[in-house]
Design an enzyme around this catalytic site. Structure first.
Site, PDB file in Angstrom:
ATOM      1  N   HIS A 114     -12.444  -5.642   7.643  1.00  0.00           N
ATOM      2  CA  HIS A 114     -12.928  -5.539   6.557  1.00  0.00           C
ATOM      3  C   HIS A 114     -14.448  -4.419   6.769  1.00  0.00           C
ATOM      4  O   HIS A 114     -15.408  -4.403   5.800  1.00  0.00           O
ATOM      5  CB  HIS A 114     -13.672  -6.734   5.600  1.00  0.00           C
ATOM      6  CG  HIS A 114     -12.079  -7.397   5.238  1.00  0.00           C
ATOM      7  ND1 HIS A 114     -12.075  -8.544   6.163  1.00  0.00           N
ATOM      8  CD2 HIS A 114     -12.135  -7.345   4.172  1.00  0.00           C
ATOM      9  CE1 HIS A 114     -11.100  -9.360   5.294  1.00  0.00           C
ATOM     10  NE2 HIS A 114     -11.009  -9.039   4.293  1.00  0.00           N
TER      11      HIS A 114
ATOM     12  N   GLU B 226       0.967  -1.148   0.174  1.00  0.00           N
ATOM     13  CA  GLU B 226      -0.091   0.053  -0.331  1.00  0.00           C
ATOM     14  C   GLU B 226       0.951   1.534  -0.175  1.00  0.00           C
ATOM     15  O   GLU B 226       0.297   1.772  -0.629  1.00  0.00           O
ATOM     16  CB  GLU B 226      -0.889  -0.108   1.402  1.00  0.00           C
ATOM     17  CG  GLU B 226      -2.401  -1.002   1.141  1.00  0.00           C
ATOM     18  CD  GLU B 226      -1.523  -2.419   1.678  1.00  0.00           C
ATOM     19  OE1 GLU B 226      -0.434  -2.208   1.716  1.00  0.00           O
ATOM     20  OE2 GLU B 226      -2.844  -3.098   0.694  1.00  0.00           O
TER      21      GLU B 226
END
Ligand SMILES: Cc1ncc(C[n+]2csc(CCOP(=O)(O)OP(=O)(O)O)c2C)c(N)n1
Length: 706
Positions: A507, A437
């Site tokens: 999530h 990322e």
């Protein structure tokens, strides 16, 4: 070079004339004397920070002689004074940075000295985290390749050179940063034109190299990277450095791939003026280091070869000292930035995404469709309009193995937001990245600095954290810290939020308040398909970095569907939308809580409470005007968001409402949000943790009855 060389002038050493050799020595001396002058000024409290380039001069002058100023691109480490001098930065400009002067070209008094930056020479503004520059340099090199491959970019000829190099340097300590490895990975995967220079002075502050690097030799570790040219040299030896730099730059210019030069140098001074190396280096070690001083070695060489006499050297030194002293006097007298300029240049001074220029009418077409479709179509239309837009991230391409493209339908993102884009615009503009990322955002920053428009995707908000350094210390600050000389307008799209019944702690996360706490970033958080289209277009067309939060649970609902509002529809940032009129209580909300608040408001009506629901749509900037005018009308406020109540963005709003609208309030401001725990997997637990419509209803009733 002189056409006819006579006597000692005729001697060419490694292709350099006597004059060029003396110029190289002069640059090394100038670098050292500037450090010494700064040290003196710091000891007199006339400047506020000093970090030297002492001991690194030989390899840096060699790099400067080999690379091309204003042609190649530069991400220099804070020790790179000699390189920057060689590239053309003036001693006065360096000292203007030291005194924090208004006209310091690197930052206008905003960044510490030796954090180089100069638009004229393609020296990109430097930050202080050790290692963040490496990924950005890879992004810069990648930008050159993209420009060369996308002929639709109108002004691309002025933006790149076919054989340009992006140079980046770092210390051996900084090679321990994960971002360094992400950068090598990306550079070698795409065989990018980037030159890594590791200036290994054996210490990272007090920590010796064998504690940073297994085996104490970084070049040994990187030799197995495919396509990487690796060289290891004594960086205090000017000629060895010159040869290494020439080989490395020739390799990169020929587009054979990236190059890596490991230069062993010395650090004769302490790490910075805040450090005392006598605390951890023995006298013997310091003496041995002093013997390898590059300036000493080079001077000895020039004398031995009869290129310079003691008189020549004395004259040169006196000349350098005069130049440095003159520059110091001028720097000390230079104007300082006025206090009232402290808040300038957080954002673009030219393009205001909150202005009416971004208020364009919708031209609805087709049937109502989901937020996924609205975002996908907006990306498609924007990519057609602006060939500088590049999209990358994890799984965002249709298919990395191009041969499969005619056979399969393509992935296009785990939520399919980018589906079909690669097929339409090619894999130079839409491509998958490794799972890294920081690399996604850092490379994006490098590309944005080069005036591409990266619209990157972080696959889940829960995994944005490796990119936090690039977001908080780089993307958000580039414009501010460089005094508006560099900027990195880009968009980071991020699926966020829970209510997935099984999303679990990794999530389902929210956390917009964390990014709202980073000055310099805009944050959009749409709740409907139409808003998503309008806000995304504003995000792409504005000139600031934007975090674009897309709620996963809202992607495919029916209640927020809308007709695609056309390819020029924009919504200005900082304009809330009143989703429901009401007189008794105002609910301020955004994201997934908009629908839950609307349901709660409908329920409250049965109790004869008339409830207004205001959807903020953007968090930074947020619509204070709308909040204030509705609070003045209702005098009762509930703030409802999905994120935890504790330090959620509602805390900021509640404090401001309490502070500025106190006399208009008839009840305390109430906040509704998640409990202060991660979002658990079990759906019952999830329901208990995340705020529900019933929680909003309860808050409305209590506030109305207060
Ligand atoms: C990410 C990060 N961690 C810690 C620091 C504090 N720090 C500044 S310089 C430095 C040592 C860097 O060593 P090295 O990369 O070997 O470069 P050198 O200073 O020796 O040239 C450290 C730990 C920082 N600036 N950034």
């Amino acid at each position: 070079m002189k056409a006819v060389l006579n006597g000692r002038d005729a001697q060419l050493i490694e292709g350099l004339t006597r004059g060029q050799l003396l110029d190289a020595l002069r640059c090394m001396l100038l670098s050292r004397k500037l450090d010494d002058k700064e040290i003196q000024l710091k000891n007199q409290s006339q400047i506020f920070f000093q970090i030297s380039g002492a001991g690194h001069e030989a390899v840096l002058v060699a790099a400067g002689l080999t690379l091309r100023s204003g042609y190649d691109w530069f991400y220099p480490y804070y020790r790179d004074r000699a390189l920057c001098l060689q590239l053309g930065v003036a001693p006065l400009e360096m000292l203007l940075a030291a005194v924090g002067a208004k006209d310091d070209p690197a930052s206008g008094g905003r960044q510490m000295p030796s954090h180089w930056g100069h638009t004229k020479f393609n020296i990109v503004s430097g930050s202080s985290p050790t290692g963040t520059q490496v990924l950005q340099a890879v992004g810069s090199a990648e930008a050159a390749v993209i420009y060369s491959r996308v002929p639709q970019i109108p002004d691309r000829e002025s933006r790149f050179k076919d054989d340009e190099i992006t140079y980046v340097s770092l210390g051996e300590g900084a090679t321990s940063e994960g971002e360094f490895w992400e950068a090598l990975n990306a550079a070698c995967l795409k065989q990018l034109p980037v030159l890594f220079l590791v200036e290994d002075n054996g210490y990272a502050i007090s920590v010796p190299v064998e504690v940073q690097t297994p085996g104490g030799d970084i070049s040994r570790l990187v030799r197995s990277f495919p396509g990487l040219h690796v060289d290891s040299i004594d960086g205090t030896d000017f000629f060895a450095s010159l040869r290494a730099m020439r080989d490395a730059t020739a390799y990169v210019r020929a587009r054979k791939g990236p190059a890596f030069v490991h230069a062993r140098v010395i650090r004769p001074y302490s790490h910075s003026l805040s450090d005392d190396e006598k605390l951890y280096k023995t006298p013997a070690e310091r003496e041995a280091e002093a013997k390898r001083d590059p300036i000493l070695r080079f001077t000895e060489f020039l004398k031995e070869k009869g290129i310079a006499t003691d008189e020549d050297l004395a004259a040169l030194t006196a000349d350098v000292e005069r130049e440095v002293n003159d520059a110091a006097l001028r720097a000390l007298a230079a104007p300082k930035p006025a206090k009232n300029t402290a808040e300038l240049w957080l954002y673009s001074p030219d393009v205001d995404p909150a202005s009416s220029a971004f208020e364009t009418p919708a031209r609805p077409e087709g049937k109502p469709d989901t937020m996924v479709s609205a975002i996908n179509r907006t990306l498609k239309d924007e990519m057609a309009r602006d060939a500088r837009i590049v999209i990358f991230g994890e799984d965002v391409a249709d298919v990395s193995r191009k041969d499969a493209l005619p056979i399969v339908s393509g992935k296009g993102g785990v939520f399919k937001l980018t589906h079909g884009l690669q097929r339409l615009y090619g894999d130079d503009r839409v491509f998958n990245s490794p799972i890294a990322e920081a690399s996604i955002v850092g490379r994006g920053v490098g590309m944005a600095v080069r005036k591409l428009k990266p619209v990157v995707e972080i696959q889940f908000f829960d995994y944005i954290w490796p990119a936090m350094m690039q977001i908080r210390d780089e993307m958000s600050m580039m414009r501010y810290r460089s005094g508006n000389t560099w900027s990195c307008p880009m968009v980071i799209r991020v699926p966020i939020g829970g209510y997935l019944r099984g999303g679990g702690p990794y999530h389902s996360q929210s956390g917009e308040s964390i990014f709202a706490h980073c000055p310099g970033i805009r944050i959009a958080y749409p709740s409907t398909a139409i808003d998503a289209a309008g806000l995304l277009r504003t995000a792409i067309r504005c000139d600031d970095p934007v975090l674009f939060l897309e709620h996963k649970h809202l992607y495919r609902q029916t209640y927020n569907k809308g007709e695609y509002p056309g390819k020029d529809f924009m919504i200005p940032f900082g304009k809330a939308s009143l989703r429901r009129e009401g007189d008794h209580v105002l609910v301020i909300t955004w994201g997934a809580l908009v629908q839950r608040s609307l349901l709660a408001a409908q329920q409250a009506e049965k109790d004869h409470f008339s409830v207004a629901v205001l959807d903020l749509r953007t968090i930074v900037p947020y619509d204070w005007e709308a909040i204030a005018s509705h609070v003045k009308r209702t005098s009762r406020v509930v703030i409802a968001h999905e994120d935890q109540v504790m330090c959620g963005f509602g805390a900021e709003l509640a404090a401001r409402i309490g502070g500025e609208l106190f006399e208009h309030l008839d009840a305390p401001v109430k906040r509704v949000g998640a409990k202060n725990v991660p979002v658990a997997y079990n759906p019952d637990l999830e329901e208990a943790i995340l705020p529900q419509s019933s929680d909003v209803l309860k808050a409305i009733r209590e506030t109305a009855r207060y």
